[in-house]
Design a protein around this motif. Structure first.
Motif, short mmCIF file in Angstrom:
data_model
loop_
_atom_site.label_atom_id
_atom_site.label_comp_id
_atom_site.label_asym_id
_atom_site.label_seq_id
_atom_site.Cartn_x
_atom_site.Cartn_y
_atom_site.Cartn_z
N LEU A 173 0.85 -1.20 0.00
CA LEU A 173 0.00 0.00 0.00
C LEU A 173 0.88 1.25 0.00
O LEU A 173 0.79 2.11 0.86
CB LEU A 173 -0.93 0.04 1.22
CG LEU A 173 -2.05 -1.00 1.33
CD1 LEU A 173 -1.57 -2.22 2.10
CD2 LEU A 173 -3.26 -0.39 2.03
N ARG A 174 1.73 1.36 -0.99
CA ARG A 174 2.66 2.48 -1.04
C ARG A 174 1.90 3.78 -1.36
O ARG A 174 0.91 3.77 -2.09
CB ARG A 174 3.72 2.25 -2.11
CG ARG A 174 4.67 1.07 -1.83
CD ARG A 174 5.48 0.75 -3.06
NE ARG A 174 4.62 0.34 -4.17
CZ ARG A 174 5.02 0.28 -5.44
NH1 ARG A 174 6.26 0.63 -5.77
NH2 ARG A 174 4.17 -0.10 -6.40
N GLY A 208 -11.09 -2.12 0.98
CA GLY A 208 -9.64 -1.94 0.86
C GLY A 208 -8.80 -2.44 2.00
O GLY A 208 -9.07 -3.47 2.61
N GLY A 209 -7.72 -1.66 2.28
CA GLY A 209 -6.76 -2.05 3.30
C GLY A 209 -7.11 -1.47 4.66
O GLY A 209 -7.53 -2.18 5.58
N SER A 224 -9.68 -6.68 1.71
CA SER A 224 -8.40 -7.06 1.09
C SER A 224 -7.34 -7.37 2.13
O SER A 224 -6.55 -8.31 1.98
CB SER A 224 -7.92 -5.97 0.13
OG SER A 224 -7.73 -4.74 0.79
N LEU A 225 -7.31 -6.61 3.23
CA LEU A 225 -6.32 -6.90 4.27
C LEU A 225 -6.69 -8.16 5.04
O LEU A 225 -5.81 -8.93 5.45
CB LEU A 225 -6.19 -5.70 5.22
CG LEU A 225 -4.98 -5.73 6.15
CD1 LEU A 225 -3.68 -5.88 5.37
CD2 LEU A 225 -4.92 -4.47 7.00
N GLU A 226 -7.99 -8.40 5.19
CA GLU A 226 -8.41 -9.66 5.82
C GLU A 226 -7.96 -10.85 4.97
O GLU A 226 -7.46 -11.85 5.49
CB GLU A 226 -9.92 -9.71 6.01
CG GLU A 226 -10.40 -11.05 6.59
CD GLU A 226 -11.89 -11.12 6.82
OE1 GLU A 226 -12.46 -12.21 6.59
OE2 GLU A 226 -12.49 -10.11 7.21
N PHE A 227 -8.12 -10.74 3.65
CA PHE A 227 -7.70 -11.82 2.77
C PHE A 227 -6.20 -12.06 2.88
O PHE A 227 -5.73 -13.19 2.99
CB PHE A 227 -8.06 -11.51 1.32
CG PHE A 227 -9.53 -11.33 1.06
CD1 PHE A 227 -10.49 -11.89 1.88
CD2 PHE A 227 -9.96 -10.58 -0.03
CE1 PHE A 227 -11.84 -11.73 1.65
CE2 PHE A 227 -11.31 -10.41 -0.28
CZ PHE A 227 -12.26 -10.98 0.55
N VAL A 285 -5.19 -1.47 -1.15
CA VAL A 285 -4.09 -2.32 -1.61
C VAL A 285 -3.88 -2.05 -3.09
O VAL A 285 -4.82 -1.76 -3.84
CB VAL A 285 -4.44 -3.80 -1.36
CG1 VAL A 285 -3.41 -4.73 -2.00
CG2 VAL A 285 -4.56 -4.08 0.14
N GLU A 286 -2.63 -2.12 -3.54
CA GLU A 286 -2.32 -1.80 -4.93
C GLU A 286 -3.01 -2.76 -5.90
O GLU A 286 -3.22 -3.94 -5.59
CB GLU A 286 -0.80 -1.80 -5.13
CG GLU A 286 -0.14 -0.67 -4.33
CD GLU A 286 1.37 -0.72 -4.36
OE1 GLU A 286 1.94 -1.16 -5.38
OE2 GLU A 286 1.99 -0.30 -3.36
#
Length: 365
Positions: free
Chosen positions: A180-181, A218-219, A257-260, A294-295
């Protein structure tokens, strides 16, 4: 050195605090200033890990913005609605269904809530690369401040939290940051949201729900706390609890996405927006958000090679049909373009579902 003169903005007057005794969620509060040292991060990582593992939400203070800066950002956010005409907003409406992106305006009556009732929510989303899209003339003078706000949220808040969550997964501190830049191509965005009061008839038809229970995509989601009580989270015990206002505080939660990526170790908790309590009825609710995504090309598969914690967790379940995980871009576009626009499979328990790239997405009435 001459002082910086900021452009004039009409002040936004927030609602008074609710007078009711509400059933508030007991969310932990972390002091982000402690993250300046390795010792402080180690201490905070335990709190963040436990909160995101069980509730998916936590609060933060001492995030680096003063109350004056925060107040001004709420003023700017409100200008996106009160300072731009209905006709002008139409010129900046995003093609949500066509692009799977929320950039630009989402106007009222776009999402179907229930029983033929549509939403009374407007929002305007600005990519973290604030020069990527055209802005209404009213908002253009504030572009440097919006850019600073987006960068502050992403670098000083989100990246700090990602360091803590990486430690909780027993990974190097920067492991999640690399996904996640800041200013990487993607859909991270600052978002201004305004919830408008509804008629009694609409409230009755939707059981007072303004936005169905859902998880974010998302994240990390960053909500700047505001006084109108309307946000509720579904507790681990299955009860809806209110989220309490914290002066100049942040409400943080993770998305799907962060959970995944965490293999389910961290939870994307269900939350919803409902009609405020009686003492605050009639007030609009202005929200100031930042969604760190997340990108786009990251495959949303568990980071089992990078984390023994994730490896142990994924043995318990598999979120994807056939074990095939989509990329962030695929999942984001599908979720965004279909939300509130497709027929859902009705559940007798009040939970409606749809399948997005093999993931069962739940909507709570």
């Amino acid at each position: 050195m001459p002082s910086l003169i900021l452009p004039h903005v009409e002040p936004y007057i927030p609602a008074p605090l609710p007078t009711e005794q509400l059933d508030y969620a007991d969310l932990p509060i972390i002091d982000l200033s402690k993250a300046a040292t390795a010792e402080g991060r180690a201490e905070l990582a335990i709190v963040a890990r436990d909160a995101m593992r069980t509730q998916g939400f936590l609060c933060a203070i001492n995030h680096g913005y003063t109350p004056t800066q925060t107040k001004r950002m709420f003023d700017i956010a409100n200008m996106a609605f009160d300072g731009v005409s209905k006709e002008e907003k139409q010129a900046y409406v995003g093609d949500i269904e066509g692009t799977g992106s929320y950039l630009g305006y989402k106007l009222r009556n776009y999402w179907h809530i229930d029983n033929g009732v549509h939403d009374q929510i407007e929002h305007f989303s600005i990519n973290q690369d604030v020069y990527r899209q055209p802005l209404p003339p009213t908002l253009r003078p504030f572009l440097p401040e919006i850019e600073d706000f987006a960068k502050h949220c992403h670098v000083n808040v989100v990246h700090t939290v990602l360091r803590l969550l990486a430690l909780g997964l027993e990974m190097p501190e920067d492991a999640l940051i690399s996904l996640l830049r800041y200013n990487a191509p993607g859909e991270s965005n600052a978002r201004f949201i305004k919830y408008y009061p509804r008629s009694e008839e609409e409230e009755a038809k939707t059981n007072n729900v303004w936005l169905k229970g859902h998880t974010d995509i998302g994240g990390i989601s960053v909500l700047w706390s505001q006084p109108v009580a309307a946000l509720q989270i579904l507790s681990p015990e299955g009860r809806w609890k209110w989220v309490k206002h914290i002066d100049n505080g942040l409400i943080l939660n993770i998305g799907d996405s962060l959970e995944f990526l965490a293999g389910g170790f961290y939870k994307a908790t269900i939350h919803r927006v409902v009609q405020p309590p009686p003492s605050q009825r009639g007030y609009a609710r202005v929200g100031l958000f930042y969604f760190a995504m997340v990108e786009e090309d990251v495959v949303l598969a568990p980071l089992e090679r990078e984390s023994a914690v994730v490896q142990k967790e994924i043995a318990k379940s598999d979120r994807f049909e056939g074990g095939r995980a989509p990329t962030m871009g695929m999942y984001r576009r599908a979720r965004t373009s279909t939300y509130g626009k497709v027929d859902l499979k009705k559940g007798e328990d009040g939970v409606d579902t749809q399948v997005v790239h093999g993931v069962v997405v739940k909507h709570y009435n």
